[in-house]
Write a protein that holds these residues in place. Structure first.
Motif, PDB file in Angstrom:
ATOM      1  N   ASP A  16       0.917  -1.088  -0.295  1.00  0.00           N
ATOM      2  CA  ASP A  16      -0.363   0.234  -0.131  1.00  0.00           C
ATOM      3  C   ASP A  16       0.826   0.764  -0.027  1.00  0.00           C
ATOM      4  O   ASP A  16       2.576   1.269   0.360  1.00  0.00           O
ATOM      5  CB  ASP A  16      -1.243  -0.027   1.014  1.00  0.00           C
ATOM      6  CG  ASP A  16      -1.982  -0.885   1.501  1.00  0.00           C
ATOM      7  OD1 ASP A  16      -2.205  -2.289   0.309  1.00  0.00           O
ATOM      8  OD2 ASP A  16      -2.869  -0.903   2.403  1.00  0.00           O
ATOM      9  N   CYS A 115      -3.970   3.135  -3.961  1.00  0.00           N
ATOM     10  CA  CYS A 115      -3.221   2.827  -3.012  1.00  0.00           C
ATOM     11  C   CYS A 115      -3.267   1.620  -1.904  1.00  0.00           C
ATOM     12  O   CYS A 115      -1.820   1.040  -2.169  1.00  0.00           O
ATOM     13  CB  CYS A 115      -3.574   4.541  -2.207  1.00  0.00           C
ATOM     14  SG  CYS A 115      -4.960   3.401  -1.289  1.00  0.00           S
ATOM     15  N   HIS A 116      -4.161   0.897  -2.501  1.00  0.00           N
ATOM     16  CA  HIS A 116      -4.532  -1.025  -2.120  1.00  0.00           C
ATOM     17  C   HIS A 116      -4.796  -1.628  -3.069  1.00  0.00           C
ATOM     18  O   HIS A 116      -4.346  -2.701  -2.822  1.00  0.00           O
ATOM     19  CB  HIS A 116      -6.061  -0.269  -0.834  1.00  0.00           C
ATOM     20  CG  HIS A 116      -6.369  -2.160  -0.280  1.00  0.00           C
ATOM     21  ND1 HIS A 116      -5.372  -1.873   0.390  1.00  0.00           N
ATOM     22  CD2 HIS A 116      -7.111  -2.747  -0.848  1.00  0.00           C
ATOM     23  CE1 HIS A 116      -5.984  -3.528   0.918  1.00  0.00           C
ATOM     24  NE2 HIS A 116      -7.119  -4.247   0.122  1.00  0.00           N
TER      25      HIS A 116
END
Length: 370
Positions: A16, A115-116
């Motif tokens: 992440d 981002c994840h």
């Protein structure tokens, strides 16, 4: 490797990285949302982390830019919607000949999802946009446009051609909030862009830059479609939330048929309904979410092969998100527990090209409330 093949591969996302701001800090004066847009936005997109429109990982990458012309309560111009504060940010003014009516251009801030989810994120951004369009339709929006050229959408929304270090937004769809002319996007596109938001302190990692390139390369053609949304009470729209697993118990057949019939309003994908979900097969494909195999029922959208043209990928994913958004609202209204599942990998269980799914259970005790 084909981007969709990679997104559906077992390759895990990387670590992440910062998601950035929850709401884009556009420059401009803050305004209250006027009626009747107040009710429409409050029932569809408003809220903090828990919002009525479902989003992968509750990351909510979708933004709404309102194009308000003649006959609306505010001066004609472009306004960015802040769903956390339920306010409008006046971004640009418009001349007196601005087209009448109100339109929302839906954009995504890709970083919030990438981002994840990394390389798996870009199909999820399309699904989330479809869910947001469905939420607006359920709240009363009459039409939506899932396939408009992304350059036209950007120009209509007045997005800056040079973001000057700010986090970019990518437009993916438009929703008509009030009646207006058919060429509303083209007429708004004739007005110049606004100023960009402040620069972001976060550098874009390669997977984010790759996602931007994919989103920039999704073609389309402008066509307005009637918003085929069921009429649900206001309480049902405000209370919809994704239930926490497990989603046990097979719902009664007539309830499942009502949910399936709602999804089938959208014919861009094929639909299947399973009550024999096998943990070893389908659950293994759901990005490691093994609870999927124990759900009471599974509504599956499929029909987009890995080698489909980019326009077809965009079309099917936006429509699948839209249909599952409608189906989830109906499921909640019927008292069923439900949870969308967007990330699907290749595997032997089920159809080879799953686009989206809605897990269903007979009980709604686990449903979140705001």
């Amino acid at each position: 490797m084909n981007p969709l093949t990679r997104a559906r591969s077992p390759q895990p996302p990387g670590p992440d990285f910062p998601a950035g701001r929850q709401v884009t800090p556009w420059p401009g004066e803050l305004r209250p949302v006027p009626p009747p847009l107040d009710r429409l936005l409050r029932l569809s997109l408003a809220g903090g982390r828990l919002r009525p429109a479902a989003s992968a990982g509750a990351l909510h990458p979708v933004n709404a830019h309102l194009l308000l012309g003649r006959g609306t309560p505010l001066p004609p111009g472009r306004y960015a919607y802040d769903p956390v504060r339920h306010r409008l940010i006046a971004r640009t003014t418009a001349p007196a000949d601005a087209p009448p009516g109100a339109v929302a251009v839906l954009t995504v801030t890709a970083r919030r999802t990438v981002c994840h989810y990394g390389h798996r994120a870009w199909p999820l951004l399309l699904l989330d946009t479809g869910h947001a369009a469905a939420a607006l339709a359920l709240a009363g929006a009459p039409e939506w446009c899932p396939d408009a050229d992304v350059t036209l959408l950007a120009q209509a929304a007045g997005l800056p051609p040079d973001w000057r270090g700010a986090e970019p937004e990518h437009p993916l769809a438009a929703v008509r909030l009030t009646p207006g002319p058919r060429d509303v996007l083209e007429r708004w596109a004739a007005h110049g862009p606004g100023a960009p938001p402040p620069p972001t302190p976060h550098m874009p990692p390669p997977v984010l830059e790759e996602t931007w390139r994919i989103l920039d390369g999704l073609p389309g053609a402008t066509a307005w479609l009637r918003a085929e949304a069921p009429a649900l009470p206001e309480a049902a729209l405000l209370s919809r939330r994704s239930a926490e697993p497990p989603l046990g118990g097979v719902p009664e057949r007539h309830l499942l048929e009502a949910v399936l019939a709602t999804a089938r309003r959208t014919t861009a994908v094929r639909w299947g309904l399973r009550t024999d979900t096998a943990p070893e097969a389908l659950a293994a494909r759901a990005a490691g979410q093994h609870w999927v195999g124990h759900a009471g029922a599974l509504l599956l959208a499929h029909g987009c092969p890995d080698d489909a043209p980019p326009a077809h990928v965009r079309h099917t994913h936006l429509h699948a998100g839209y249909a599952v958004g409608l189906a989830q609202a109906v499921a909640g209204h019927l008292g069923l527990a439900s949870r969308p599942v967007g990330s699907w990998q290749h595997g032997p269980g089920g159809p080879p090209d799953i686009v989206h799914a809605l897990t269903l259970g007979a009980h709604s005790e686990g449903t979140h409330r705001p």
